[in-house]
Design a protein around this motif. Structure first.
Motif, PDB file in Angstrom:
ATOM      1  N   ASP A  94       0.833  -1.198   0.000  1.00 48.06           N
ATOM      2  CA  ASP A  94       0.000   0.000   0.000  1.00 48.06           C
ATOM      3  C   ASP A  94       0.871   1.252   0.000  1.00 48.06           C
ATOM      4  OD1 ASP A  94      -1.909   1.949   0.354  1.00 48.06           O
ATOM      5  OD2 ASP A  94      -3.032   0.807   1.855  1.00 48.06           O
ATOM      6  N   PRO A  95       0.899   1.976  -1.138  1.00 50.48           N
ATOM      7  CA  PRO A  95       1.775   3.156  -1.251  1.00 50.48           C
ATOM      8  C   PRO A  95       1.528   4.193  -0.161  1.00 50.48           C
ATOM      9  CG  PRO A  95       0.842   2.598  -3.394  1.00 50.48           C
ATOM     10  CD  PRO A  95       0.162   1.719  -2.389  1.00 50.48           C
ATOM     11  N   ARG A  96       0.310   4.207   0.352  1.00 53.22           N
ATOM     12  CA  ARG A  96      -0.008   5.219   1.360  1.00 53.22           C
ATOM     13  C   ARG A  96       0.835   5.076   2.614  1.00 53.22           C
ATOM     14  NH1 ARG A  96      -6.020   6.674   3.018  1.00 53.22           N
ATOM     15  NH2 ARG A  96      -5.675   7.604   5.052  1.00 53.22           N
ATOM     16  N   PHE A  97       1.346   3.858   2.851  1.00 47.19           N
ATOM     17  CA  PHE A  97       2.089   3.642   4.097  1.00 47.19           C
ATOM     18  C   PHE A  97       3.578   3.416   3.868  1.00 47.19           C
ATOM     19  CE2 PHE A  97      -2.343   2.717   4.818  1.00 47.19           C
ATOM     20  CZ  PHE A  97      -2.591   3.645   5.818  1.00 47.19           C
ATOM     21  N   GLU A  98       4.069   3.898   2.739  1.00 43.54           N
ATOM     22  CA  GLU A  98       5.500   3.789   2.451  1.00 43.54           C
ATOM     23  C   GLU A  98       6.354   4.463   3.511  1.00 43.54           C
ATOM     24  OE1 GLU A  98       5.303   3.775  -2.345  1.00 43.54           O
ATOM     25  OE2 GLU A  98       6.759   5.134  -1.405  1.00 43.54           O
ATOM     26  N   ALA A  99       6.047   5.702   3.824  1.00 45.20           N
ATOM     27  CA  ALA A  99       6.874   6.430   4.804  1.00 45.20           C
ATOM     28  C   ALA A  99       6.756   5.769   6.172  1.00 45.20           C
ATOM     29  CB  ALA A  99       6.435   7.895   4.871  1.00 45.20           C
ATOM     30  N   PHE A 100       5.544   5.392   6.527  1.00 43.98           N
ATOM     31  CA  PHE A 100       5.327   4.727   7.808  1.00 43.98           C
ATOM     32  C   PHE A 100       6.094   3.408   7.847  1.00 43.98           C
ATOM     33  CE2 PHE A 100       2.908   2.160  10.875  1.00 43.98           C
ATOM     34  CZ  PHE A 100       2.759   3.051  11.926  1.00 43.98           C
ATOM     35  N   SER A 104      12.969   1.210  10.359  1.00 42.14           N
ATOM     36  CA  SER A 104      14.083   1.820  11.102  1.00 42.14           C
ATOM     37  C   SER A 104      13.998   1.486  12.590  1.00 42.14           C
ATOM     38  CB  SER A 104      14.084   3.341  10.898  1.00 42.14           C
ATOM     39  OG  SER A 104      13.098   3.945  11.728  1.00 42.14           O
ATOM     40  N   LEU A 105      12.800   1.094  13.018  1.00 49.01           N
ATOM     41  CA  LEU A 105      12.643   0.689  14.425  1.00 49.01           C
ATOM     42  C   LEU A 105      12.868  -0.813  14.600  1.00 49.01           C
ATOM     43  CD1 LEU A 105       9.382   2.713  15.302  1.00 49.01           C
ATOM     44  CD2 LEU A 105      11.740   3.324  15.906  1.00 49.01           C
ATOM     45  N   PRO A 148     -10.388  15.199  14.553  1.00 51.28           N
ATOM     46  CA  PRO A 148      -9.687  14.832  13.319  1.00 51.28           C
ATOM     47  C   PRO A 148      -8.470  13.953  13.602  1.00 51.28           C
ATOM     48  CG  PRO A 148     -10.226  17.161  13.304  1.00 51.28           C
ATOM     49  CD  PRO A 148     -10.612  16.647  14.663  1.00 51.28           C
ATOM     50  N   SER A 149      -8.226  13.037  12.690  1.00 47.89           N
ATOM     51  CA  SER A 149      -7.077  12.144  12.792  1.00 47.89           C
ATOM     52  C   SER A 149      -5.802  12.925  13.064  1.00 47.89           C
ATOM     53  CB  SER A 149      -6.858  11.408  11.457  1.00 47.89           C
ATOM     54  OG  SER A 149      -7.587  10.236  11.418  1.00 47.89           O
ATOM     55  N   VAL A 150      -4.999  12.398  13.950  1.00 45.16           N
ATOM     56  CA  VAL A 150      -3.665  12.950  14.143  1.00 45.16           C
ATOM     57  C   VAL A 150      -2.807  12.386  13.014  1.00 45.16           C
ATOM     58  CG1 VAL A 150      -1.681  13.029  15.689  1.00 45.16           C
ATOM     59  CG2 VAL A 150      -4.009  13.075  16.617  1.00 45.16           C
ATOM     60  N   GLN A 151      -2.337  13.251  12.129  1.00 49.36           N
ATOM     61  CA  GLN A 151      -1.544  12.790  10.996  1.00 49.36           C
ATOM     62  C   GLN A 151      -0.207  12.261  11.498  1.00 49.36           C
ATOM     63  OE1 GLN A 151      -2.612  12.697   7.782  1.00 49.36           O
ATOM     64  NE2 GLN A 151      -4.601  13.364   8.584  1.00 49.36           N
ATOM     65  N   TRP A 152       0.159  11.104  10.995  1.00 51.83           N
ATOM     66  CA  TRP A 152       1.404  10.492  11.430  1.00 51.83           C
ATOM     67  C   TRP A 152       2.625  11.276  10.939  1.00 51.83           C
ATOM     68  CZ3 TRP A 152       5.359   8.654   8.358  1.00 51.83           C
ATOM     69  CH2 TRP A 152       6.411   8.033   9.060  1.00 51.83           C
ATOM     70  N   GLU A 153       3.546  11.491  11.824  1.00 54.06           N
ATOM     71  CA  GLU A 153       4.876  12.013  11.449  1.00 54.06           C
ATOM     72  C   GLU A 153       5.905  11.207  12.203  1.00 54.06           C
ATOM     73  OE1 GLU A 153       5.119  16.127  12.444  1.00 54.06           O
ATOM     74  OE2 GLU A 153       3.350  16.587  11.233  1.00 54.06           O
ATOM     75  N   PRO A 154       7.066  10.992  11.581  1.00 49.86           N
ATOM     76  CA  PRO A 154       8.079  10.157  12.237  1.00 49.86           C
ATOM     77  C   PRO A 154       8.480  10.749  13.603  1.00 49.86           C
ATOM     78  CG  PRO A 154       8.918  11.040  10.136  1.00 49.86           C
ATOM     79  CD  PRO A 154       7.543  11.549  10.302  1.00 49.86           C
TER      80      PRO A 154
END
Ligand code: HEM
Ligand code: HEM
Lengths: 374, 374
Positions: free
Chosen positions: A157-163, A169-170, A368-374
C-alpha cells in the motif's frame, strides 16, 4: 498522498484541555437521554471538586459508554450510524504499559472480528492528564498493509511507504508481500516508542475472487475484515482520550472503490481492465466505471462467501436514511457531511445523495485524525 | 420532485435592483482583465449620469460579452468551464414581443446545435427597468419533455407533469409520446402569457442504442442534443437580465445517470436491469451500478454515432482540472461546489473528487433558477 476533496469542512481543532463547562453540558445532555444518569448538578459538583484537587476529573464507565456512543452518533462522515446504540465499549483507562496496550488492541481485534460476525467495538485508553501524557498509538488503523518501493514500483500500500520505512528503522521487517500487516507502534512516557507484531490469528482476511471471473482470484488480492481507526482522539464531556481505537464493519466501496483502486493506493483499475479485455486507452468506453463495478462485486461476493460481515453501499444508504428519520423522531437534528456520506460510486442512484444535511459539529465526538509524522 | 442534496450552499437571493456600486466594481474588474475596456472612472460617471436620468443604465455590448463569459467562469456548479472565453453572446435586449422572443430562442437553438457540433451560446434579453418589467421565459430549459399521468403511470418526464398540465390549460396538446417537446411559454407585459411550439427542425435529438446490446434501441429512448437553461437570471455589473437562456453541450451522466434513471424522472433502472438479465431484487449484486454503466455507454455511443457533441465525465473532469490550473495561473482563485462538480457516478475515480474547492460566490454570475409556478 492525494488530497481527499471531501474534507472540505474545516475540522475542529483538537481540544485537549480539560473543560468543566463542556463537562457540565455533557452531564446535562446525558440526564436528558438516560434515565439512569445522576442529577447533573450533583455530578458536576463532584467533577469540579475532583478537578480542584487533581487538575482533572474522571468519567464513570457509564459516562464513557454514553459518550462514546454519542460520539459515533455525531460522526458526520459516517454512513453507518444507525446502530450507534450497539457500540461495545471496553474501558481500559488503567492500562498504561506499551505491551499491555498492544495486547488490548489484539484483544479488541479478536472481539470485533467475532469469527466474521463483526461487532462495532471501541477500546478507550487513558485520558490526557496534566503532567501525565496518555499513551498513543501511532498507526492510522490497527490493521494496515506495509508499502515498499522496489525496482521503481510499490509492493503493498503506497499510502504507508513512509510509515513502513519508519517501522523498518525501528527494527521491523515483515515478509515482503503486498499484504504485510504493519506492526502496532505505541508511544508511552515510560517505554518510548515500541513496536509489536499483531499475531496472525487476530487479523481475519478475505481473499478476493469474483462470482463469474475465475482469473480474478489469480490477482492475489485480499483485504482485512475489520477497519479499526486508531488515529482519532475521542472527546467526551471535557476530556480527550487520544487513544481510543474503534471499528465497524466495512462498506464494500471503501475497499473496492478506494483502497484497491485509488491511484495512490493499490491502483488496480488498469490491470483488472486489461484482464477484462477492455480497451483501457478509451476513457469514453467507460471501462473504468465497468471495472469499478466488477471489483466491488468481487469484494462483496468474497466477504459474503467467507462469512465476513460487510455492507454494500445501497443497503447502507438506506440504513442511513433510517438513521436520519430516527434522529428526527427523537427530536434531534441529524448532522452529516454530504461529501462523505455519499459513497464514492453510483452517487445519484443512492437515497443519501438526494438530501440536504446539517453539517454542524457536535460533541461528544471524534476529533480529526492525528496525521502520522516520524 | 426529490430534493437534490447537492444544493447545500444557500443560494444567493436574486438581486434584481439596479446597483451602481456593483457596476463600479464590474467596470474596474473588466479594466484589469480587458485592455480594450474604457477607464472605469469615466465609464462609471457615464453610468451614474444615465442612472440619475432614467433610474437605470445600459451596458455596452462589450460589457455584456465580458460579463456573460465571466458569469460562466463563476458558475460554481459547472464542470464545463474550461472554455468560458468561447461563449457566443447574442445581444437581444431590444427584442420585447413574445413571438419575437420565441423566434430568437429557436434561432438560439439552431445556432447552438450547429448540426451536432454544439456551440456554447447565450441570448440576452432586456434587463429589468423600473416600471418596465423585462420579458420572461417560464420554461426551465428551452427543450424539455412533457409528462402526463396515464393509467397510474407517467408517459414522459414526471418532473414536468405540473408544467405540462399548465401548458395544456393554455391550449397546448402535443402528440402524447414519451418525448414530446414542450412549447415555449413567454410572459410579456404587453401580451401576457403566450405559448409557442418549437419547430421540429430546431430540436436535434439522438435515438439511443447500445454498442453491444441490440435490444437497447427497442426501449425507444432518446434525448435532445442541447441543454439550454432558461430559468436562471444573469447578474452583470449591477443589472439583472432575467431572461438569458444559455447552453453548453451535455455531459453524458446528466442524461445517463440522472434524467433517464432518477426515480422521479424516466426511472429506467429496473427495466434495463431486467433486459440485461440481472436479478433486480438483489441490490448486493450491484445490478444498479452495472445498469448505470450500460445506460451511460449507450448515451455516449449514440451521440458519437449521430455526430452530436457530448462530454464524458472522465474527460470533462480532466478539463475541469485544467480550468482550475489555468485560473490559478491567471492569479485568480477558482471557485466550485464540490457536490456539483463531482459527477453523479464513479465519483472517486475522477480527479475532481480529490480536490478542495473555494465555494465563495462571485459576480457577474447566474442567479438561482426561478422555480416555476403556475
Ligand atoms: C458498523 C459499521 C460501520 C460502517 C458500515 C461505517 C461506515 C463508514 C464509512 C463508509 C466511512 C467513510 C470512510 C472513508 O471514506 O474513508 C465512515 C467514516 C467514519 N466512521 Fe463509520 N462505519 C461504521 C462504524 C463506525 C463506528 C463503530 C464508529 C465509531 C464508534 C464510526 C465512526 C466513524 C468516523 C469518526 C468516521 C470518519 C473517519 C474519518 O474522518 O476519516 N463508524 N464510516
Ligand atoms: C460547454 C459545455 C458545458 C458542459 C459540459 C457543462 C456541464 C455542466 C454540468 C454537468 C452541470 C451540472 C448539471 C446538473 O447536474 O444539473 C452544469 C451546471 C451549470 N452550468 Fe455548465 N456546462 C457547459 C456549459 C455551460 C455554459 C455555456 C454555461 C453558461 C454560460 C454554464 C453554466 C452552468 C450553470 C450556471 C450551472 C448550474 C446549473 C444549476 O444550478 O442548475 N455551463 N454544467
Amino acid at each position: 498522498m492525494t488530497i481527499d476533496g471531501r474534507q472540505r469542512g474545516l475540522p475542529t481543532p483538537p481540544r485537549l484541555d480539560v473543560d468543566l463547562d463542556e463537562a457540565d453540558r455533557f452531564f446535562r445532555q446525558r440526564a436528558t437521554e438516560d434515565p439512569s444518569a445522576p442529577d447533573p448538578k450533583v455530578r458536576h459538583a463532584a467533577a469540579a471538586r475532583e478537578f480542584s484537587e487533581r487538575g482533572v476529573f474522571t468519567h464513570t464507565t457509564a459516562e464513557l459508554e454514553f459518550g462514546a456512543r454519542v460520539a459515533w452518533r455525531n460522526a458526520n462522515r459516517c454512513i453507518g450510524r444507525l446502530y450507534w446504540r450497539s457500540l461495545v465499549i471496553r474501558d481500559r483507562r488503567h492500562v498504561r504499559r506499551a505491551d499491555s496496550i498492544a495486547h488490548e488492541c489484539v484483544e479488541h481485534l479478536k472481539l470485533a472480528t467475532n469469527g466474521g460476525k463483526i461487532r462495532p467495538v471501541i477500546t478507550i485508553f487513558a485520558a490526557d492528564e496534566p503532567g501525565r501524557p496518555a499513551p498513543r498509538i501511532r498507526n492510522e488503523q490497527l490493521v494496515r498493509y506495509a508499502g515498499r518501493r522496489q525496482d521503481g514500483a510499490t509492493v503493498g500500500d503506497p499510502r504507508f511507504e513512509a510509515f513502513t520505512r519508519w517501522v523498518q528503522s525501528l527494527g521491523w521487517s515483515g515478509k515482503g508481500s503486498a499484504f504485510d500487516v504493519l506492526p502496532l507502534v505505541i508511544d508511552t512516557a515510560s517505554d518510548g516508542t515500541a513496536i509489536f507484531d499483531i499475531p496472525e490469528d487476530a487479523v481475519l482476511e478475505v481473499e478476493l475472487s469474483h462470482p463469474e471471473l475465475p482469473w480474478f482470484a489469480d490477482l492475489g488480492l485480499r483485504w482485512h475484515a475489520v477497519p479499526a481507526i486508531s488515529s482519532m482522539p475521542l472527546r467526551i464531556g471535557g476530556l480527550t482520550y487520544p487513544t481510543a481505537p474503534f471499528n465497524g464493519w466495512y462498506m464494500g466501496t471503501e475497499i473496492g472503490s478506494r483502497n484497491l483502486v485509488d491511484a495512490d493506493r493499490y491502483d488496480m483499475l488498469v490491470r483488472v481492465g486489461r484482464q477484462l479485455g477492455l480497451n483501457t486507452d478509451d476513457e469514453r468506453s467507460l471501462w473504468k466505471d465497468r471495472v469499478l463495478v466488477e471489483i466491488n462485486r468481487a469484494v462483496l461476493w468474497s466477504f459474503d462467501r467467507a462469512g465476513v460481515k460487510i455492507a454494500d453501499h445501497h443497503a447502507e444508504s438506506e440504513r442511513f436514511m433510517a438513521f436520519v428519520a430516527k434522529e428526527h423522531k427523537a427530536g434531534r437534528t441529524p448532522t452529516a457531511e454530504w461529501s462523505w456520506v455519499v459513497p464514492p460510486m453510483s452517487g445519484a442512484s443512492l437515497p443519501v445523495y438526494h438530501q440536504y444535511y446539517d453539517e454542524s459539529v457536535h460533541l461528544p465526538g471524534f476529533l480529526p485524525s492525528v496525521q502520522w509524522e516520524p
